[in-house]
Design a protein around this motif. Structure first.
Motif, PDB file in Angstrom:
ATOM      1  N   GLY A 109       7.345   8.408   6.071  1.00  0.00           N
ATOM      2  CA  GLY A 109       8.372   7.385   6.152  1.00  0.00           C
ATOM      3  C   GLY A 109       8.796   6.812   4.810  1.00  0.00           C
ATOM      4  O   GLY A 109       9.801   6.092   4.742  1.00  0.00           O
ATOM      5  N   LYS A 110       8.059   7.102   3.751  1.00  0.00           N
ATOM      6  CA  LYS A 110       8.469   6.641   2.429  1.00  0.00           C
ATOM      7  C   LYS A 110       9.399   7.682   1.803  1.00  0.00           C
ATOM      8  O   LYS A 110       9.194   8.890   1.971  1.00  0.00           O
TER       9      LYS A 110
ATOM     10  N   GLN B 226     -10.093   4.363  -6.833  1.00  0.00           N
ATOM     11  CA  GLN B 226      -9.978   3.480  -7.990  1.00  0.00           C
ATOM     12  C   GLN B 226      -8.524   3.081  -8.233  1.00  0.00           C
ATOM     13  O   GLN B 226      -8.225   1.918  -8.537  1.00  0.00           O
ATOM     14  N   LEU B 227      -7.615   4.042  -8.076  1.00  0.00           N
ATOM     15  CA  LEU B 227      -6.211   3.771  -8.343  1.00  0.00           C
ATOM     16  C   LEU B 227      -5.612   2.803  -7.327  1.00  0.00           C
ATOM     17  O   LEU B 227      -4.780   1.956  -7.684  1.00  0.00           O
ATOM     18  N   GLU B 228      -6.039   2.891  -6.074  1.00  0.00           N
ATOM     19  CA  GLU B 228      -5.526   1.954  -5.066  1.00  0.00           C
ATOM     20  C   GLU B 228      -5.892   0.521  -5.418  1.00  0.00           C
ATOM     21  O   GLU B 228      -5.069  -0.399  -5.290  1.00  0.00           O
ATOM     22  N   VAL B 229      -7.120   0.315  -5.896  1.00  0.00           N
ATOM     23  CA  VAL B 229      -7.539  -1.028  -6.313  1.00  0.00           C
ATOM     24  C   VAL B 229      -6.711  -1.491  -7.504  1.00  0.00           C
ATOM     25  O   VAL B 229      -6.228  -2.633  -7.553  1.00  0.00           O
ATOM     26  N   ARG B 230      -6.523  -0.620  -8.492  1.00  0.00           N
ATOM     27  CA  ARG B 230      -5.748  -0.976  -9.680  1.00  0.00           C
ATOM     28  C   ARG B 230      -4.298  -1.271  -9.324  1.00  0.00           C
ATOM     29  O   ARG B 230      -3.711  -2.240  -9.837  1.00  0.00           O
ATOM     30  N   ARG B 231      -3.706  -0.441  -8.468  1.00  0.00           N
ATOM     31  CA  ARG B 231      -2.318  -0.683  -8.074  1.00  0.00           C
ATOM     32  C   ARG B 231      -2.173  -2.046  -7.411  1.00  0.00           C
ATOM     33  O   ARG B 231      -1.209  -2.788  -7.670  1.00  0.00           O
ATOM     34  N   ARG B 232      -3.127  -2.385  -6.537  1.00  0.00           N
ATOM     35  CA  ARG B 232      -3.043  -3.671  -5.847  1.00  0.00           C
ATOM     36  C   ARG B 232      -3.141  -4.824  -6.852  1.00  0.00           C
ATOM     37  O   ARG B 232      -2.350  -5.783  -6.799  1.00  0.00           O
ATOM     38  N   GLU B 233      -4.091  -4.735  -7.778  1.00  0.00           N
ATOM     39  CA  GLU B 233      -4.272  -5.809  -8.766  1.00  0.00           C
ATOM     40  C   GLU B 233      -3.047  -5.941  -9.662  1.00  0.00           C
ATOM     41  O   GLU B 233      -2.576  -7.059  -9.930  1.00  0.00           O
ATOM     42  N   ILE B 234      -2.526  -4.802 -10.123  1.00  0.00           N
ATOM     43  CA  ILE B 234      -1.362  -4.847 -11.014  1.00  0.00           C
ATOM     44  C   ILE B 234      -0.129  -5.332 -10.268  1.00  0.00           C
ATOM     45  O   ILE B 234       0.669  -6.121 -10.792  1.00  0.00           O
ATOM     46  N   SER B 235       0.036  -4.893  -9.022  1.00  0.00           N
ATOM     47  CA  SER B 235       1.176  -5.339  -8.230  1.00  0.00           C
ATOM     48  C   SER B 235       1.170  -6.847  -8.038  1.00  0.00           C
ATOM     49  O   SER B 235       2.214  -7.515  -8.175  1.00  0.00           O
TER      50      SER B 235
ATOM     51  N   THR C 271      -1.077   9.314  -1.555  1.00  0.00           N
ATOM     52  CA  THR C 271      -0.280   8.359  -2.316  1.00  0.00           C
ATOM     53  C   THR C 271       0.585   7.517  -1.388  1.00  0.00           C
ATOM     54  O   THR C 271       0.713   6.306  -1.561  1.00  0.00           O
ATOM     55  N   ALA C 272       1.180   8.153  -0.397  1.00  0.00           N
ATOM     56  CA  ALA C 272       2.034   7.420   0.542  1.00  0.00           C
ATOM     57  C   ALA C 272       1.254   6.388   1.336  1.00  0.00           C
ATOM     58  O   ALA C 272       1.819   5.386   1.790  1.00  0.00           O
ATOM     59  N   ALA C 273      -0.055   6.600   1.495  1.00  0.00           N
ATOM     60  CA  ALA C 273      -0.876   5.648   2.248  1.00  0.00           C
ATOM     61  C   ALA C 273      -1.165   4.379   1.470  1.00  0.00           C
ATOM     62  O   ALA C 273      -1.627   3.388   2.055  1.00  0.00           O
ATOM     63  N   ASP C 274      -0.884   4.377   0.167  1.00  0.00           N
ATOM     64  CA  ASP C 274      -1.130   3.195  -0.663  1.00  0.00           C
ATOM     65  C   ASP C 274      -0.011   2.183  -0.438  1.00  0.00           C
ATOM     66  O   ASP C 274       1.158   2.487  -0.689  1.00  0.00           O
ATOM     67  N   PRO C 275      -0.323   0.963  -0.001  1.00  0.00           N
ATOM     68  CA  PRO C 275       0.727  -0.028   0.290  1.00  0.00           C
ATOM     69  C   PRO C 275       1.575  -0.393  -0.922  1.00  0.00           C
ATOM     70  O   PRO C 275       2.737  -0.784  -0.768  1.00  0.00           O
ATOM     71  N   ALA C 276       1.024  -0.280  -2.137  1.00  0.00           N
ATOM     72  CA  ALA C 276       1.781  -0.662  -3.324  1.00  0.00           C
ATOM     73  C   ALA C 276       2.905   0.314  -3.628  1.00  0.00           C
ATOM     74  O   ALA C 276       3.930  -0.049  -4.212  1.00  0.00           O
ATOM     75  N   VAL C 277       2.748   1.572  -3.244  1.00  0.00           N
ATOM     76  CA  VAL C 277       3.723   2.616  -3.557  1.00  0.00           C
ATOM     77  C   VAL C 277       4.886   2.549  -2.577  1.00  0.00           C
ATOM     78  O   VAL C 277       4.689   2.484  -1.360  1.00  0.00           O
ATOM     79  N   THR C 278       6.107   2.585  -3.105  1.00  0.00           N
ATOM     80  CA  THR C 278       7.292   2.516  -2.248  1.00  0.00           C
ATOM     81  C   THR C 278       8.020   3.848  -2.144  1.00  0.00           C
ATOM     82  O   THR C 278       8.857   4.016  -1.244  1.00  0.00           O
TER      83      THR C 278
END
Length: 399
Positions: free
Chosen positions: A41-42, A224-233, A256-263
């Motif tokens: 869906g993204k 690790q990247l999901e945590v970083r994306r959330r913190e940076i977002s 990658t699509a499962a990461d909420p920060a990624v649009t």
């Protein structure tokens, strides 16, 4: 597929010179649909570096679920906009092309359609210097995105592409504030390309232990990247709102699509599926791009030599960067000569059956790079060449 390619080329009124570049549109369209499915869906942004054929970039964009282009050069992005291929283009790499930046800052229309990438204050200075008269306020407002290091840090080591110096949240926020407070530029997006996940095979035959290790490293990297994306977002939301967060690649679409920060998801190689994308646990490869070479010599009854063939892929030199003899199946490059610039000897049992003038089909190791070597691309549907379209080279373009 081998028979279809032979029949399609044989039906052409004039035999084309080799290498004969062919794209199977049936496989291309099926791959496009599969990428959209995997993106959940993204929207999928087409990575033009992995295509380099304007008609195929436009064909991908015509599929529901694809939106915009991820270009690899600003001059390329300007051309794609000027020719109407897309009005939503993100340049994936920082640019110091002053001539192209002058064209961008002088065109409000292009500046509204194109986003440039930065990861250092020096990139902003280059933009300012390219403005009319060198004035910060001169020319159009430039859309800017930040490229963040998406690598894995493990035991003091960095695993992943050596792209951006921006890793720590504080450094990202500092540059974001600099962009936000600077005249003439506007921060609109972020990019995180996890090449150590998207671009590494993880289901290689006869390499079970290595493949298992790669899959575990990929899992650790994405966690690790999901945590970083959330913190940076969260930190960036205190500076400004973003229009997009680009991530992923053809080999990591689902995770990658499962990461909420990624649009949005970047993908290009998954449309053509080159040789290095054969062995992934995440998807079933469906090759769509080939090049044909004709046999010109028979040095021994058991060997066949084709003209050309040395289309070596970029990256760390190794066997996986060589083209793959694909059909007739069972052909192999030789250990001493490999794929040569003007001739490539082939061994294997089918070589004894090949005659001078026969076609041998290869797959390039990396997507897009094949089309730097040809001007014409033959589009095949079923058993017929339905159209011959130019590559970037065929348009007299070299980015």
């Amino acid at each position: 597929m081998w028979s279809r390619l032979d029949a399609a080329v044989a039906a052409l009124p004039d035999p084309p010179a080799t290498p004969i570049a062919v794209v199977d549109l049936d496989a291309f369209d099926a791959n496009a649909a599969d990428l959209v499915r995997r993106a959940g869906g993204k929207p999928v942004r087409v990575a033009s570096k992995s295509i380099r054929v304007p008609a195929l970039i436009a064909r991908a964009l015509a599929h529901d679920g694809f939106e915009g282009v991820l270009a690899y050069a600003l001059a390329e992005a300007l051309w794609l906009h000027e020719t109407g291929v897309s009005n939503d283009i993100v340049v994936a790499y920082p640019t110091v092309d002053v001539s192209a930046l002058r064209r961008l800052t002088a065109s409000p229309e292009a500046a509204a359609a194109i986003t440039v990438m930065v990861d250092d204050p020096a990139h902003l200075a280059v933009i300012d210097d390219a403005r009319p008269g060198g004035a910060v306020a001169g020319g159009a407002e430039i859309r800017v995105a930040l490229d963040l290091d998406a690598g894995l840090r493990l035991g003091g080591q960095h695993i992943g592409p050596k792209r951006s110096p921006l890793f720590d949240t504080a450094d990202v926020v500092a540059l974001a504030r600099l962009v936000h407070e600077r005249d003439g530029v506007r921060l609109v997006g972020v990019m995180t390309y996890e090449g150590q996940v998207a671009g590494v095979q993880d289901d290689v035959p006869d390499q079970r232990t290595r493949s298992l290790l790669v899959r575990r490293l990929k899992q650790a990297s994405m966690a690790q990247l999901e945590v970083r994306r959330r913190e940076i977002s969260e930190a960036l939301s205190q500076v400004t709102g973003l229009e997009f967060w680009n991530g992923g690649g053809s080999g990591s679409v689902e995770v990658t699509a499962a990461d909420p920060a990624v649009t949005e998801i970047a993908a290009g190689s998954g449309l053509l599926v080159p040789g290095i994308f054969d062995h992934y646990a995440s998807f079933e490869p469906r090759p769509a791009a080939y090049f044909g070479l004709r046999v010109t010599r028979k040095p021994t009854p058991a060997m066949a030599t084709v003209h050309g063939g040395g289309l070596i892929a970029s990256g760390a030199t190794g066997e996986d960067r060589s083209p793959v003899p694909w059909a007739p199946p069972g052909l192999h490059l030789t250990g001493l000569e490999g794929a040569g610039e003007v001739q490539t000897p082939l061994t294997g049992h089918p070589a004894a059956l090949l005659r001078i003038g026969d076609l041998v089909w290869f797959r390039h190791a990396k997507s897009g790079e094949l089309f730097e070597h040809v001007r014409d691309v033959h589009l095949v549907t079923g058993e017929a060449v339905t159209e011959v379209v130019p590559s970037y080279r065929g348009c007299d373009l070299a980015f």
